[in-house]
Each structure stands twice: as structure tokens, then as C-alpha cells.
Design a protein around this motif. Structure first.
Motif, short mmCIF file in Angstrom:
data_model
loop_
_atom_site.label_atom_id
_atom_site.label_comp_id
_atom_site.label_asym_id
_atom_site.label_seq_id
_atom_site.Cartn_x
_atom_site.Cartn_y
_atom_site.Cartn_z
N UNK A 168 -1.80 -0.21 -33.41
CA UNK A 168 -2.61 -0.22 -34.62
C UNK A 168 -1.77 -0.09 -35.87
N UNK A 169 -0.70 0.71 -35.79
CA UNK A 169 0.21 0.86 -36.92
C UNK A 169 0.92 -0.46 -37.22
N UNK A 170 1.32 -1.17 -36.18
CA UNK A 170 1.96 -2.48 -36.38
C UNK A 170 0.98 -3.45 -37.03
N UNK A 171 -0.26 -3.47 -36.55
CA UNK A 171 -1.28 -4.34 -37.15
C UNK A 171 -1.46 -3.98 -38.62
N UNK A 172 -1.52 -2.70 -38.93
CA UNK A 172 -1.66 -2.25 -40.31
C UNK A 172 -0.50 -2.73 -41.17
N UNK A 220 -9.08 -0.20 -40.48
CA UNK A 220 -9.18 -1.37 -39.61
C UNK A 220 -8.06 -1.47 -38.61
N UNK A 221 -6.85 -1.13 -39.01
CA UNK A 221 -5.71 -1.30 -38.11
C UNK A 221 -5.50 -0.14 -37.18
N UNK A 222 -5.48 1.06 -37.74
CA UNK A 222 -5.11 2.22 -36.94
C UNK A 222 -6.33 2.91 -36.33
N UNK A 223 -7.28 3.28 -37.16
CA UNK A 223 -8.42 4.06 -36.69
C UNK A 223 -9.29 3.29 -35.69
N UNK A 224 -9.62 2.05 -36.01
CA UNK A 224 -10.44 1.26 -35.09
C UNK A 224 -9.70 1.00 -33.79
N UNK A 225 -8.41 0.76 -33.87
CA UNK A 225 -7.63 0.55 -32.65
C UNK A 225 -7.65 1.73 -31.72
N UNK A 226 -7.59 2.92 -32.27
CA UNK A 226 -7.60 4.13 -31.45
C UNK A 226 -9.00 4.43 -30.92
N UNK A 234 -11.70 2.34 -30.60
CA UNK A 234 -12.50 1.29 -29.96
C UNK A 234 -12.49 1.40 -28.44
N UNK A 235 -11.38 1.80 -27.86
CA UNK A 235 -11.31 1.90 -26.41
C UNK A 235 -11.17 0.55 -25.74
N UNK A 236 -11.05 -0.50 -26.50
CA UNK A 236 -10.91 -1.84 -25.94
C UNK A 236 -9.44 -2.12 -25.66
N UNK A 237 -9.19 -2.88 -24.60
CA UNK A 237 -7.82 -3.24 -24.27
C UNK A 237 -7.29 -4.32 -25.19
N UNK A 238 -8.19 -5.16 -25.70
CA UNK A 238 -7.78 -6.22 -26.61
C UNK A 238 -8.75 -6.22 -27.79
N UNK A 239 -8.28 -5.72 -28.90
CA UNK A 239 -9.10 -5.79 -30.11
C UNK A 239 -8.17 -5.87 -31.30
N UNK A 240 -8.60 -6.64 -32.27
CA UNK A 240 -7.87 -6.75 -33.52
C UNK A 240 -8.87 -6.50 -34.63
N UNK A 241 -8.56 -5.57 -35.48
CA UNK A 241 -9.41 -5.28 -36.62
C UNK A 241 -8.52 -5.20 -37.84
N UNK A 242 -9.01 -5.67 -38.92
CA UNK A 242 -8.23 -5.63 -40.13
C UNK A 242 -8.96 -6.34 -41.25
#
Length: 148
Positions: free
Chosen positions: A18-22, A50-56, A58-66
Motif C-alpha cells: 500500500x505504501x508503494x501504491x501511495x 486509498x493506498x495504505x489504509x484501504x490496502x490494509x 480490505x483483506x483482499x489479495x488483489x486490490x488497488x485503490x487510489x
């Protein structure tokens, strides 16, 4: 069953990805905030959520939010309709978030099937044309551009 140690490691990986996505999306977050007429800090906050909080969370193995560039035009128009009252706009965003959480809890995502694909494609095409049209003056070295 996943042990507590494995679950803990999974959250560490979620946080790191999530940090990388951010970090990758940070320039886009700032650009969307600027284009929307919102404070620049809101772009940073949106990227973190969107990047860090949602990633942690969501519990999904594949999700992208931003950031979503498609919402730039929507945000700009809504801020104008609210007279530039950013606090009222944020209240609307909170209500929309509560509505989304409710849809998730009650498994009502199937309602999205009632929106025709043509509407979504038309919206995306219009946003693309707006973005392309706004960049044409810069292509020719002009600083100002008018649609009329």
C-alpha cells in the motif's frame, strides 16, 4: 487456518504494498486535487487512505485503490454548486462513504448491474476528451485556453 504470525506478516505485506501504491500515485493525487479545486493536502490524504489504509483494511489479495482522475470533473462541479464550501463537500463525501460501507455490509453491490455499461463508457470518454482538450494548448505552447 492462518495463524496469528502469518496474519501479522500478511498485514505487513499489505502495508508495504500500500505504501508503494501511495508513493507511485502521489503525483496523481496532487494533480487531481489541484485540478479539482480542492486543497493540495486533500490529495495527500486521499492517497494515504486509498493506498495504505484501504490496502490494509480490505483483506483482499488483489486490490488497488487510489486516486481516480474520472472524479476530477465531478468534484470540480460539486464544489462550484456548493459555492466553494469545502467543508460541506467533505460532509457529502462522509455520507457517501457511509452509504458504501452499508452497501458492503448488506451485500448490495449487485445494484451496480443496473447501470448500463454505455453510461459508464460515455462518462469515461467525456472525461478523456476533457483531459485531452485541456492539454492541447500546452502542446502548442499556449498558456490559456477557452472552450468557446
Amino acid at each position: 487456518m492462518i495463524s496469528k504470525i502469518e496474519r501479522h506478516r500478511f498485514h505487513i505485506h499489505d502495508f508495504l504494498s500500500g505504501t508503494v501504491v501511495f508513493l507511485v500515485a502521489l503525483p496523481l493525487c496532487l494533480g487531481i486535487a489541484l485540478a479539482s479545486g480542492a486543497p493540495i493536502l486533500s490529495g495527500i490524504i486521499a492517497g494515504i487512505v486509498g493506498g495504505i489504509l484501504v490496502g490494509v483494511l480490505s483483506g483482499s489479495h488483489i486490490s488497488v485503490a487510489g486516486p481516480a482522475a474520472g472524479l476530477t470533473a465531478v468534484i470540480l462541479v460539486q464544489l462550484e454548486l456548493l459555492g466553494g464550501n469545502y467543508a460541506a463537500f467533505l460532509l457529502c463525501i462522509v455520507f457517501a462513504g457511509i452509504l458504501q460501507i452499508g452497501f458492503g455490509i448488506f451485500r448490495l453491490g449487485f445494484f451496480a448491474n443496473f447501470i448500463p455499461n454505455n453510461v459508464i463508457l460515455g462518462l469515461l470518454a467525456a472525461i478523456g476528451l476533457i483531459l485531452i482538450g485541456s492539454q492541447i494548448p500546452y502542446l502548442f505552447g499556449l498558456n490559456q485556453f477557452s472552450w468557446s
